[in-house]
Design a protein around this motif. Sequence first.
Motif, mmCIF file in Angstrom:
data_model
loop_
_atom_site.group_PDB
_atom_site.id
_atom_site.type_symbol
_atom_site.label_atom_id
_atom_site.label_comp_id
_atom_site.label_asym_id
_atom_site.label_seq_id
_atom_site.Cartn_x
_atom_site.Cartn_y
_atom_site.Cartn_z
ATOM 1 N N TRP A 107 0.846 -1.192 0.000
ATOM 2 C CA TRP A 107 0.000 0.000 0.000
ATOM 3 C C TRP A 107 0.878 1.237 0.000
ATOM 4 N N HIS A 108 0.576 2.191 -0.899
ATOM 5 C CA HIS A 108 1.340 3.426 -1.021
ATOM 6 C C HIS A 108 0.480 4.558 -0.476
ATOM 7 N N ASP A 109 0.889 5.087 0.658
ATOM 8 C CA ASP A 109 0.108 6.088 1.390
ATOM 9 C C ASP A 109 0.550 7.498 1.006
ATOM 10 N N SER A 127 -4.568 -4.032 7.207
ATOM 11 C CA SER A 127 -3.128 -3.871 7.040
ATOM 12 C C SER A 127 -2.321 -5.110 7.417
ATOM 13 N N LYS A 128 -2.916 -6.013 8.165
ATOM 14 C CA LYS A 128 -2.167 -7.229 8.502
ATOM 15 C C LYS A 128 -1.947 -8.111 7.269
ATOM 16 N N TYR A 129 -2.711 -7.820 6.203
ATOM 17 C CA TYR A 129 -2.536 -8.563 4.954
ATOM 18 C C TYR A 129 -1.604 -7.824 3.980
ATOM 19 N N PHE A 130 -1.191 -6.606 4.328
ATOM 20 C CA PHE A 130 -0.270 -5.862 3.468
ATOM 21 C C PHE A 130 1.144 -6.425 3.640
ATOM 22 N N ASP A 131 1.810 -6.683 2.536
ATOM 23 C CA ASP A 131 3.197 -7.148 2.599
ATOM 24 C C ASP A 131 4.150 -5.991 2.868
ATOM 25 N N GLY A 132 3.675 -4.781 2.680
ATOM 26 C CA GLY A 132 4.488 -3.613 2.964
ATOM 27 C C GLY A 132 3.681 -2.344 2.792
ATOM 28 N N ILE A 133 4.176 -1.269 3.390
ATOM 29 C CA ILE A 133 3.559 0.044 3.254
ATOM 30 C C ILE A 133 4.643 1.044 2.871
ATOM 31 N N ILE A 134 4.369 1.831 1.840
ATOM 32 C CA ILE A 134 5.251 2.936 1.453
ATOM 33 C C ILE A 134 4.578 4.238 1.884
ATOM 34 N N ALA A 135 5.308 5.072 2.609
ATOM 35 C CA ALA A 135 4.814 6.381 3.033
ATOM 36 C C ALA A 135 5.585 7.461 2.297
ATOM 37 N N VAL A 136 4.918 8.575 1.983
ATOM 38 C CA VAL A 136 5.587 9.628 1.213
ATOM 39 C C VAL A 136 6.265 10.666 2.103
ATOM 40 N N ASN A 137 6.151 10.519 3.420
ATOM 41 C CA ASN A 137 6.937 11.375 4.315
ATOM 42 C C ASN A 137 7.134 10.681 5.660
ATOM 43 N N ASN A 138 7.980 11.247 6.482
ATOM 44 C CA ASN A 138 8.324 10.625 7.766
ATOM 45 C C ASN A 138 7.132 10.521 8.707
ATOM 46 N N ASP A 139 6.282 11.536 8.707
ATOM 47 C CA ASP A 139 5.120 11.519 9.598
ATOM 48 C C ASP A 139 4.171 10.379 9.256
ATOM 49 N N LEU A 140 3.961 10.145 7.958
ATOM 50 C CA LEU A 140 3.097 9.041 7.543
ATOM 51 C C LEU A 140 3.718 7.689 7.889
ATOM 52 N N GLU A 141 5.023 7.607 7.770
ATOM 53 C CA GLU A 141 5.719 6.375 8.154
ATOM 54 C C GLU A 141 5.474 6.067 9.628
ATOM 55 N N LYS A 146 2.621 3.132 14.053
ATOM 56 C CA LYS A 146 1.887 3.260 15.309
ATOM 57 C C LYS A 146 0.469 2.708 15.223
ATOM 58 N N ASN A 147 -0.184 2.891 14.070
ATOM 59 C CA ASN A 147 -1.615 2.614 13.981
ATOM 60 C C ASN A 147 -1.992 1.376 13.179
ATOM 61 N N LEU A 148 -1.076 0.867 12.355
ATOM 62 C CA LEU A 148 -1.410 -0.262 11.488
ATOM 63 C C LEU A 148 -0.591 -1.495 11.853
ATOM 64 N N SER A 149 -0.879 -2.609 11.150
ATOM 65 C CA SER A 149 -0.320 -3.906 11.550
ATOM 66 C C SER A 149 0.728 -4.459 10.597
ATOM 67 N N SER A 150 1.011 -3.763 9.509
ATOM 68 C CA SER A 150 2.019 -4.254 8.574
ATOM 69 C C SER A 150 3.412 -4.155 9.202
ATOM 70 N N LYS A 151 4.198 -5.194 9.061
ATOM 71 C CA LYS A 151 5.535 -5.219 9.666
ATOM 72 C C LYS A 151 6.541 -4.367 8.896
ATOM 73 N N VAL A 153 7.224 -1.111 6.929
ATOM 74 C CA VAL A 153 6.795 0.247 6.600
ATOM 75 C C VAL A 153 8.038 1.071 6.284
ATOM 76 N N ARG A 154 8.046 1.729 5.115
ATOM 77 C CA ARG A 154 9.213 2.527 4.721
ATOM 78 C C ARG A 154 8.784 3.849 4.110
ATOM 79 N N PHE A 155 9.535 4.879 4.399
ATOM 80 C CA PHE A 155 9.354 6.172 3.740
ATOM 81 C C PHE A 155 10.243 6.209 2.508
ATOM 82 N N PHE A 156 9.625 6.432 1.350
ATOM 83 C CA PHE A 156 10.367 6.654 0.111
ATOM 84 C C PHE A 156 9.968 8.009 -0.452
#
Length: 352
Positions: A107-109, A127-141, A146-151, A153-156
């Motif tokens: 998921w790309h946030d 989110s426990k089914y997400f293999d990863g999360i991409i955030a577009v800034n540090n705050d979203l990361e 803090k709030n989701l279950s994906s292991k 999570v990276r800011f790109f």
Amino acid sequence: MRVLQLIDSLRSGGAERMSVTYASALAKRIDASFLCCTRKEGLLKKQLSSDVGYLFLNKKNTLDLQAFIKLRRFVKENKIDLIQAHSSSWFLALLVKLSLPGVKLVWHDHYGRELSSRKPGLLKPASKYFDGIIAVNNDLEEWSKKNLSSKEVRFFKNFLPENFGSGENMKLKGGDSIKIICVANFRPQKDHLNLLKAFELIKKDHPKTTLHLLGKNEQDSYSVKIKKYIHHQDLNQDVFIYGEQENVSSYIDQADLGILSSESEGLPMALLEYGRAGIPVISTDVGQCAEVIGSAGKLVAPQDSEALAQAIREYIENDQVRKSDALSFQQVIKKTYSEEIIIPEVLDFFKH
């Protein structure tokens, strides 16, 4: 690797532009790259590389069974390994993943509003089914951690494509005036009213200045409010509204100064576009804007039209500083926000 970008619309917007940018950039580096637009096509479709496989679902509602079947078949037939679902498209991507467990889901946030009022809602269990999360800034990361279950999570950083700009080159209005440009869709968080108030202050000292607003205009109450303000303040001869444009870069190239006056942001593509064009930038200090600009531009507090006006005034009245900052910012964008730097890191993230 075979990767599908999933996005709800191809009208101009940060998430939409990044989905197209990712699809085209990946097409040069992996076995196959695809993009699926779920609900509404738009001008950005023309910017897709010819090497990208394309699907339009014409999805009518959240639980559109025909759209789900069509997408599932497309994923299966094209042997897609990973779906990169941008913004709200995660729900449809999740349904496909649950029916095809071998497919990875990232998921790309791109969330660009105030985070303090954001609620995880259905994202939390999903989110426990997400293999990863991409955030577009540090705050979203940090928010996702803090709030989701994906292991994973990276800011790109967002980035600009190698080939930039398409379509007809158009000319900015305003003759030989000092041209200020703001590339931002007409939405409340972009706070065009703040910019207009600052522009009024500037006009008193520098009457030969014009303001150019580019962005998707939904003709809603916000748009009506902005247009009424322009009319009531007698700014019709100095403020130009262009709406959604295909070749944004051709407009930016003609501007003397790029501005964002937002109340909230993620990592706005407009700043990167200003930098590539080599024009000086002023932005409100929201989202990732401070990290993008650093000392190569001017940052002001949001919702402070006087501070914004003063920053504009300083650039107009100091040609040497304006040119120096513009060059410095252009170098920052080239070195830090290019696909050559970001894409290899993202591919490594996908493989893990």
